[in-house]
Design a protein around this motif. Sequence first.
Motif: not given
Length: 292
Positions: A129-136, A156-161
Amino acid sequence: MKVFVIGNVALDETLSIEDFPRPGASIFGAALSRDLGGKGANQAVAMGRTGLACIFVSAVGQGPRGQEIAQRLAQEPLEAELVALEGVATDISIVLMSARGENAIITTREAASALTPEAAAAALARGQTGDLLVLQGNLSAAATQAALRAARDAGMRTAFNPSPLQPYFGTLWPLVDTVFLNEGEAEALGGVESLLAQGVGEIVLTLGAQGAELIRTTERTRVPAHPCAVVDTTGAGDCFMAVALASAALRGTRLDARALNHAARAAAHTVGRAGTVAAFPNRAEMAAILAT
Ligand code: ATP
């Protein structure tokens, strides 16, 4: 707090040529540089240089190119988990730079698209919990979805490009907290309002030399670009995304104007120098940017 970047890695081979060849022509060129590349690697390297704990997960082949990538990543402040796949060619990009200053880029994606959904989900086994996933946009639809679902399951939080654009992105939006994209991508995906309506939590719209805008349902925050001489804009968007996310994470806040200002400074650094990863701020430069 940890950041998991799952995406592609390539070796970028840049050649300078007088002019682009016509079909059937053989021409001379000069080797300009050979560097680590791929949007996943770019974002992971920039993230690692901010000082955040960064785990980069990517697929390569079993030959010498994959080993060279491993050696180059070992020099960066990140943990690289390279999945070496049998019978798969490590991805490469051939960048052709003409004497007129135009470029053309050819990228292979055999290794990136061969990362299985199981491997993508398993890469997040340590996620909390609180970690971040970054994807493209370079992985298969199934691997991208599996990673986003595993991240959500782990809190986790998620960020997507969403770059390069792929037809399957429409199914992902309810699983994405933060989207980073440029104007062309926003238009192709139906506009920022439509993405928010489909479940995206917040959007960072990058506008090149015009800066960037943080967009939530009830607020919009515009930040200017940091002035700089333009040498090579390659990788500016990747550097911007990583530094904005890292700036907020290191301060324990959600994205804000200060995070976008830090990102604009780091991106200007990249734009003002030749190359991609080689042009990103180093650790000391990143620390100075994040202290502003
Ligand atoms: P790329 O594909 O080249 O990596 P992108 O299209 O994803 O970039 P841009 O919107 O072009 O992303 O640029 C991202 C950020 O980089 C901008 O918000 C800005 O802060 C910075 N930037 C880009 N171009 C310039 C420029 N000419 N001068 C100053 N800053 C720039």
